[in-house]
Design an enzyme around this catalytic site. Sequence first.
Site, PDB file in Angstrom:
ATOM      1  N   LYS A 122      28.263   3.693 -62.768  1.00 33.24           N
ATOM      2  CA  LYS A 122      29.370   3.903 -62.465  1.00 33.24           C
ATOM      3  C   LYS A 122      30.211   3.021 -61.415  1.00 33.24           C
ATOM      4  O   LYS A 122      31.346   3.061 -61.344  1.00 33.24           O
ATOM      5  CB  LYS A 122      29.304   5.229 -61.854  1.00 33.24           C
ATOM      6  CG  LYS A 122      28.220   5.678 -60.829  1.00 33.24           C
ATOM      7  CD  LYS A 122      28.384   7.060 -60.500  1.00 33.24           C
ATOM      8  CE  LYS A 122      27.034   7.268 -59.414  1.00 33.24           C
ATOM      9  NZ  LYS A 122      25.952   7.077 -60.071  1.00 33.24           N
ATOM     10  N   THR A 123      29.056   2.196 -60.464  1.00 33.80           N
ATOM     11  CA  THR A 123      30.037   1.472 -59.753  1.00 33.80           C
ATOM     12  C   THR A 123      30.369   0.055 -60.456  1.00 33.80           C
ATOM     13  O   THR A 123      31.756  -0.306 -60.303  1.00 33.80           O
ATOM     14  CB  THR A 123      28.838   0.881 -58.796  1.00 33.80           C
ATOM     15  OG1 THR A 123      28.186   1.782 -58.147  1.00 33.80           O
ATOM     16  CG2 THR A 123      29.255  -0.462 -57.894  1.00 33.80           C
ATOM     17  N   GLU A 166      34.579   6.217 -57.567  1.00 34.18           N
ATOM     18  CA  GLU A 166      33.217   6.497 -58.073  1.00 34.18           C
ATOM     19  C   GLU A 166      32.881   7.860 -57.549  1.00 34.18           C
ATOM     20  O   GLU A 166      32.813   8.139 -56.336  1.00 34.18           O
ATOM     21  CB  GLU A 166      32.369   5.346 -57.264  1.00 34.18           C
ATOM     22  CG  GLU A 166      31.021   5.444 -57.960  1.00 34.18           C
ATOM     23  CD  GLU A 166      30.085   4.246 -57.436  1.00 34.18           C
ATOM     24  OE1 GLU A 166      30.418   3.109 -57.198  1.00 34.18           O
ATOM     25  OE2 GLU A 166      28.784   4.616 -57.535  1.00 34.18           O
TER      26      GLU A 166
END
Length: 778
Positions: A122-123, A166
């Site tokens: 996700k980052t 995020e």
Amino acid sequence: MTEERLMPGIPRRVHLIGLGGVHLSGIAKVLAAWGHQVSGSDMQTSPTTDALASIGVTVFEGHKAEHIRDAELVVTTSAAKPDNPELVEAHARGIPALKRHEFIAKMLESKTSVCVAGTHGKTTTTGMIASMLVRAGRAPTYLVGGDVLDLGTNAEPGDGDVIVVEADEYDRAFLAYAPNVGVVTNVEPDHLDIYGTFAELSAAFRQFMSQVKVGGTIIACVDSARVRELLDEGGFAGNVETYALDRNADWNARDIEALAEGGQRFEVLHRGEPVGIFEIKMSIRHDVANALAAIAAGHAVGMTFDEMRLTLPNYAGARRRFELVGEASGVTVMDDYAHHPTEVADTVATARQRFTDRRIVACFQPHTYSRSVYLLEGFRTCFRGLDELLVLATYAAREPESAGMDARALAGEIQEPNARFVATFEEAVDLAVEMLGPGDVFFTIGAGDVEELGPMLLERLSRDKQTRTDYSDLARAIAEITDVREHEPLSRHTTFGIGGPADIYVVAKNSDDLADIVIRCREHDAPVFVLGSGSNILVSDKGIRGVVIENRARAVTGPEPDGEGGFRFRAESGASFASIARNFARHGYGGLEWASGIPGTLGGAVVFNAGAYGGCLGDVLDSIRVVNGTGAVKQVAAADLDLVYRGSSFTKSQYEHRVVIDAEFTLWPGDDSELMQRVRQLDQKRLAAQPRGRNAGSIFKNTPQHPAWRLIDQVGLRGHRIGDAMISEQHCNFFINAGAATATDMKALIDLARDRVREQFGVELELEVSLVGEGFDE
Ligand SMILES: Cc1cc2nc3c(=O)[nH]c(=O)nc-3n(C[C@H](O)[C@H](O)[C@H](O)COP(=O)(O)OP(=O)(O)OC[C@H]3O[C@@H](n4cnc5c(N)ncnc54)[C@H](O)[C@@H]3O)c2cc1C
């Protein structure tokens, strides 16, 4: 361009409890940039809180009721306990208190929101979307869970209409969000300390997907079995767009090709129709899946495929993802954030591929005690492929030891390879120094603070007989202004990804700090090196002695009519030259469109009189302000700077000890859509001409008679390689770090090209890139 305004719906004075964490520090940055009065506290101060102090945030160490002062809103980390004295005080005084995700949910309301969730990736995916929007001039607001390398930060406010966040599943934080676009990269067992079972975690992801707004878009990776199951259950308000590498989906990639210069190229299909060939800098296969997610999200917020094709290759990844830390005594030190067995296995497989015949030793730091229990099966096998493994004491994060298994026990469970437990960083360094020899690769792996081990090891490996100057007094003096790091690997701060450590490394957030730090260095007689984006330098493997100041002074003011039809602007020297050029074109000011793809700071652009496509900075520059050798600040007219092709008084050593603080230049009003069209045309041209991979632009200046690339091509060096340093196949004046190249490799390649061209043509090639650091004597 700097008028004061506040974030809609948020009062002026905000206090943050748990300021040092990655999410709250990002919120603090965004609030401070909007003009709020921000204060905050944490158990201990840290480099992160010091950096916040340097941009005007009031930082308190420890938690006390009086820290709240006159705050009108309190924001807390997920980890803040109800009996935290500041929180108790806020409740007693009726000051509203929000958890950080509730606060972010408020921020989402005013814009088109993109939230990225998932167990892994996700980052990276959030950073990709943010980076593309920034480079396309869309000025997004973004909050990423780690620093985005090419943006130099993890959070920034923007004037644009999109916010990218995020969305973390820890503490069910992501369930506070009801985004327009919700991405789910995958769902695997993790954070079971919070959720108890995988079924509970899956239910939370399902809820996140169901909260995507009516008419919004759910972007979901169907390579993940659990994501497929969740989609099968149906009943979502948003439209579903799937993506995958290994099965048919709305978004697919085909012909994925690993580029010799690092990175990957692939064709993207949307519902079976090709929409373009895309490139990314990252080499791991699942990053192609992350790119598909980012492209689908970009599409959902109205980016064109061309915009995305041009901007995606700039994304340099999040920090701590397969990152080269440095080289010493023939040992290559790398760092990776992997902390879940699936991620570790990927990192090990990529390392094995990249360093085929080399011995690979890793030090893994487990993150939380509970993960070591519920992911034990995975940990037993995910290190297969390494030659040696050390397991460092667990990074507890928020957990007591009783929450699971400690690192010593975990090490006992891992037999492929046989793991050894180390209790402290010092012990790990001692053991590693004993184990490692020239040619070996050493990895630090984990989400805690294990990244600090790499620089310690490098320092030990390179602590040869020489005695180093002691900068401790100076470090204390500078610490009054900004956070001080010692032995910081410069490979983290150059576009080549190459460079040994700086003795002292500091970040200047504004031009006053920049001038003050320079003056303190002068008072202590210490050498100073100002680092912009590191896009035109090769730093030696031994690194830079003295103080390296990373210049993040980025404020831009103006426009002021100049009385003759033009408009004058002043920008601090750490401002990104490309962003300035794009933003001005977007707002209808012409004169810098040619600079929209030059990846340095304004300071670097002054030094080299940066230019492209027939334009150069000298065409629009009026004057600069510099700090000189005695610490005095002086204004210098552009006409007195001796600006020539890729040179100035700075490159001719006449201004050796001067530092550019800011610059003033004049632009002309124009039609914004025509100016942006010109920017896009030049982007296209640059994309077609320039290779990807980590490089520093043109290595040599063109000679009056010949372009440098042609001479290098004619002496037969196209694609030539020394170690991981390589002359690009695509453009012979671009030298690429195709893996873990050292400065020594790169310098050998530069010398080879020069010697061959001299021998064959009698032409002396002159460097455009500067060689800096101990061991380079030109
Ligand atoms: C892919 C790519 C494409 C490129 N294309 C172009 C191009 O088209 N045209 C072009 O001209 N260049 C190009 N470059 C080179 C580079 O981007 C420019 O030279 C840029 O201006 C360098 O800025 P920087 O901030 O990265 O400087 P750095 O590399 O960080 O520093 C370079 C030198 O400038 C000094 N310096 C930096 N800031 C200051 C300051 N404030 N005061 C005093 N000294 C300072 C440093 O000490 C160092 O000696 C390209 C580079 C890359 C990687």
